[in-house]
Structures are given as structure tokens and as C-alpha cells.
Motif scaffolding. Sequence first.
Motif, PDB file in Angstrom:
ATOM      1  N   MET A 148     -57.694  45.282  13.048  1.00 28.18           N
ATOM      2  CA  MET A 148     -58.040  43.966  12.560  1.00 28.18           C
ATOM      3  C   MET A 148     -59.360  44.038  11.796  1.00 28.18           C
ATOM      4  N   SER A 149     -59.418  43.413  10.668  1.00 31.26           N
ATOM      5  CA  SER A 149     -60.647  43.370   9.892  1.00 31.26           C
ATOM      6  C   SER A 149     -61.705  42.631  10.700  1.00 31.26           C
ATOM      7  N   GLY A 150     -62.935  43.063  10.579  1.00 28.17           N
ATOM      8  CA  GLY A 150     -64.025  42.430  11.297  1.00 28.17           C
ATOM      9  C   GLY A 150     -64.330  43.094  12.618  1.00 28.17           C
ATOM     10  N   THR A 151     -63.384  43.828  13.169  1.00 24.41           N
ATOM     11  CA  THR A 151     -63.621  44.513  14.426  1.00 24.41           C
ATOM     12  C   THR A 151     -64.688  45.579  14.214  1.00 24.41           C
ATOM     13  N   GLY A 152     -65.697  45.554  15.053  1.00 21.78           N
ATOM     14  CA  GLY A 152     -66.776  46.529  14.934  1.00 21.78           C
ATOM     15  C   GLY A 152     -67.772  46.205  13.838  1.00 21.78           C
ATOM     16  N   ALA A 153     -67.738  44.992  13.307  1.00 21.72           N
ATOM     17  CA  ALA A 153     -68.644  44.616  12.224  1.00 21.72           C
ATOM     18  C   ALA A 153     -70.096  44.727  12.673  1.00 21.72           C
ATOM     19  N   LEU A 154     -70.940  45.130  11.767  1.00 26.51           N
ATOM     20  CA  LEU A 154     -72.362  45.265  12.009  1.00 26.51           C
ATOM     21  C   LEU A 154     -72.962  43.899  12.313  1.00 26.51           C
ATOM     22  N   THR A 155     -73.808  43.846  13.314  1.00 30.82           N
ATOM     23  CA  THR A 155     -74.529  42.611  13.592  1.00 30.82           C
ATOM     24  C   THR A 155     -75.988  42.809  13.211  1.00 30.82           C
ATOM     25  N   ILE A 156     -76.638  41.732  12.867  1.00 29.73           N
ATOM     26  CA  ILE A 156     -78.035  41.788  12.454  1.00 29.73           C
ATOM     27  C   ILE A 156     -78.853  41.128  13.555  1.00 29.73           C
ATOM     28  N   ASP A 157     -79.684  41.915  14.214  1.00 26.77           N
ATOM     29  CA  ASP A 157     -80.522  41.318  15.253  1.00 26.77           C
ATOM     30  C   ASP A 157     -81.837  40.829  14.638  1.00 26.77           C
ATOM     31  N   GLN A 158     -82.617  40.139  15.445  1.00 30.45           N
ATOM     32  CA  GLN A 158     -83.871  39.549  14.952  1.00 30.45           C
ATOM     33  C   GLN A 158     -84.866  40.607  14.485  1.00 30.45           C
ATOM     34  N   ASP A 159     -84.862  41.771  15.127  1.00 30.72           N
ATOM     35  CA  ASP A 159     -85.779  42.840  14.706  1.00 30.72           C
ATOM     36  C   ASP A 159     -85.437  43.326  13.297  1.00 30.72           C
ATOM     37  N   GLU A 160     -84.138  43.533  13.044  1.00 33.37           N
ATOM     38  CA  GLU A 160     -83.751  43.985  11.708  1.00 33.37           C
ATOM     39  C   GLU A 160     -84.033  42.905  10.673  1.00 33.37           C
ATOM     40  N   LEU A 161     -83.746  41.666  11.016  1.00 38.00           N
ATOM     41  CA  LEU A 161     -84.019  40.566  10.098  1.00 38.00           C
ATOM     42  C   LEU A 161     -85.505  40.525   9.740  1.00 38.00           C
ATOM     43  N   ALA A 162     -86.376  40.680  10.739  1.00 34.39           N
ATOM     44  CA  ALA A 162     -87.821  40.671  10.490  1.00 34.39           C
ATOM     45  C   ALA A 162     -88.232  41.864   9.619  1.00 34.39           C
ATOM     46  N   THR A 163     -87.642  43.017   9.872  1.00 32.65           N
ATOM     47  CA  THR A 163     -87.941  44.205   9.069  1.00 32.65           C
ATOM     48  C   THR A 163     -87.528  43.992   7.615  1.00 32.65           C
ATOM     49  N   LEU A 164     -86.340  43.434   7.412  1.00 30.83           N
ATOM     50  CA  LEU A 164     -85.883  43.187   6.043  1.00 30.83           C
ATOM     51  C   LEU A 164     -86.715  42.104   5.362  1.00 30.83           C
ATOM     52  N   GLN A 165     -87.141  41.117   6.115  1.00 31.70           N
ATOM     53  CA  GLN A 165     -88.006  40.077   5.533  1.00 31.70           C
ATOM     54  C   GLN A 165     -89.292  40.701   5.009  1.00 31.70           C
ATOM     55  N   GLN A 166     -89.795  41.693   5.722  1.00 31.36           N
ATOM     56  CA  GLN A 166     -91.029  42.366   5.312  1.00 31.36           C
ATOM     57  C   GLN A 166     -90.790  43.325   4.139  1.00 31.36           C
ATOM     58  N   SER A 167     -89.769  44.169   4.241  1.00 34.59           N
ATOM     59  CA  SER A 167     -89.586  45.236   3.257  1.00 34.59           C
ATOM     60  C   SER A 167     -88.887  44.787   1.977  1.00 34.59           C
ATOM     61  N   ALA A 168     -88.127  43.716   2.033  1.00 39.25           N
ATOM     62  CA  ALA A 168     -87.319  43.323   0.869  1.00 39.25           C
ATOM     63  C   ALA A 168     -87.878  42.128   0.103  1.00 39.25           C
ATOM     64  N   ARG A 169     -88.993  41.613   0.525  1.00 39.76           N
ATOM     65  CA  ARG A 169     -89.471  40.357  -0.069  1.00 39.76           C
ATOM     66  C   ARG A 169     -89.746  40.446  -1.566  1.00 39.76           C
ATOM     67  N   ASP A 170     -90.031  41.655  -2.077  1.00 40.00           N
ATOM     68  CA  ASP A 170     -90.318  41.796  -3.504  1.00 40.00           C
ATOM     69  C   ASP A 170     -89.141  42.366  -4.301  1.00 40.00           C
ATOM     70  N   PHE A 171     -88.000  42.511  -3.645  1.00 38.16           N
ATOM     71  CA  PHE A 171     -86.831  43.050  -4.346  1.00 38.16           C
ATOM     72  C   PHE A 171     -86.338  42.080  -5.410  1.00 38.16           C
ATOM     73  N   LYS A 172     -85.901  42.660  -6.521  1.00 34.03           N
ATOM     74  CA  LYS A 172     -85.175  41.905  -7.548  1.00 34.03           C
ATOM     75  C   LYS A 172     -83.694  42.176  -7.306  1.00 34.03           C
ATOM     76  N   VAL A 173     -82.913  41.115  -7.216  1.00 35.85           N
ATOM     77  CA  VAL A 173     -81.509  41.216  -6.828  1.00 35.85           C
ATOM     78  C   VAL A 173     -80.616  40.623  -7.917  1.00 35.85           C
ATOM     79  N   ALA A 174     -79.518  41.307  -8.196  1.00 33.74           N
ATOM     80  CA  ALA A 174     -78.488  40.766  -9.086  1.00 33.74           C
ATOM     81  C   ALA A 174     -77.229  40.517  -8.263  1.00 33.74           C
ATOM     82  N   VAL A 175     -76.676  39.339  -8.414  1.00 36.01           N
ATOM     83  CA  VAL A 175     -75.387  38.996  -7.817  1.00 36.01           C
ATOM     84  C   VAL A 175     -74.396  38.927  -8.966  1.00 36.01           C
ATOM     85  N   VAL A 176     -73.410  39.809  -8.931  1.00 37.30           N
ATOM     86  CA  VAL A 176     -72.382  39.859  -9.972  1.00 37.30           C
ATOM     87  C   VAL A 176     -71.086  39.356  -9.336  1.00 37.30           C
TER      88      VAL A 176
END
Length: 166
Positions: A1-29
Motif C-alpha cells: 500500500m502506498s504511504g506505508t513506511g512513509a517518512l515522518t518529520i519530528d519537531q527536531d528535524e523541523l527545527a533543523t530545517l527551519q535553521q538550515s533552509a531559511r535562505d534557500f531559493k526554491v522553484a516549484v515546477v
Amino acid sequence: MSGTGALTIDQDELATLQQSARDFKVAVVASRWHTQVMDGLTAGAHRFLKEIGIDDDAVTTLSAPGSFELPVLAKHAAAGHDVVIALGVVIRGGTPHFDYVCSAATEGLTDVSVSTGTPVGFGLLTCDTEDQALDRAGLEGSSEDKGYEAAHAAVAAAAEIAKLQG
């Protein structure tokens, strides 16, 4: 089934990404086929970017005529962005067209990511039915949010690359 074993994002990872990615330039295509599904995928990607504090000013949204065109737009976007999030949907029909488009888009997006070194979030749904696509689109009642997941994957990969580059 799709979704089984999907990666979860915990608060620690979210905080890390908030710190490290804040200056990223992102393109959504994003592809324009299957509007309802695409609206959900795009909203999911933007929701993730907002959660980690990437300002709308740092996000460029490009509109692809279809999923087949995602790789060429992603390649051009990769030149000026830290992250590319590719979103599309292909629903199986009665001809081999589905197989060709899915294969070309998948191989093309992989090539863009590897050849440019820019992470490309793979948010291309390849479904047998519209109901399957809707269930993965992150809409109310959907069981999955593949736009959100694709954004997370690409940003997390870019953050790891940034660690390597010091």
C-alpha cells in the motif's frame, strides 16, 4: 500500500530545517493537467515551505504544460535555485502514452538532479485512476500529501548537501 513506511518529520528535524533552509531559493515546477489534483499538490509543497520559514519571495513557481515538460523547466530552474520541487500527475489511459510520459518525466527529473547537483523533489503521481491521484493530493479527505512530501525530501537533501559544502 502506498504511504506505508512513509517518512515522518519530528519537531527536531523541523527545527533543523527551519535553521538550515531559511535562505534557500526554491522553484516549484507544476504541471497544469488535472487541476484539482495539482491544486492539492502545489498547496502541500507551499505549506511545507511555509512551515520551515521559507518566504514566498524566495519561491518561484513555474507552470508546465504537462508532466512531460517538467524536466526541461526543472533544469532551467536548477540553475538559479537551491531546491526544485517537481509536481505533476499522469493517469493511466487506454494507450501506452502513460508509460512513455511517466518514464520520460522520471528519467528526466533524475537526470536534472544528478547532472546539476540540485535536489529535485519528485512529486510526480503516476496513478491508474483519478481516485488514486486524489487520495495522494493532500486534499481534504486524502490519505497522503505527496506535494508536502516532495518539498520535504528536496529541502532535506539540500540541507544535507549544504552540510557537505560547509
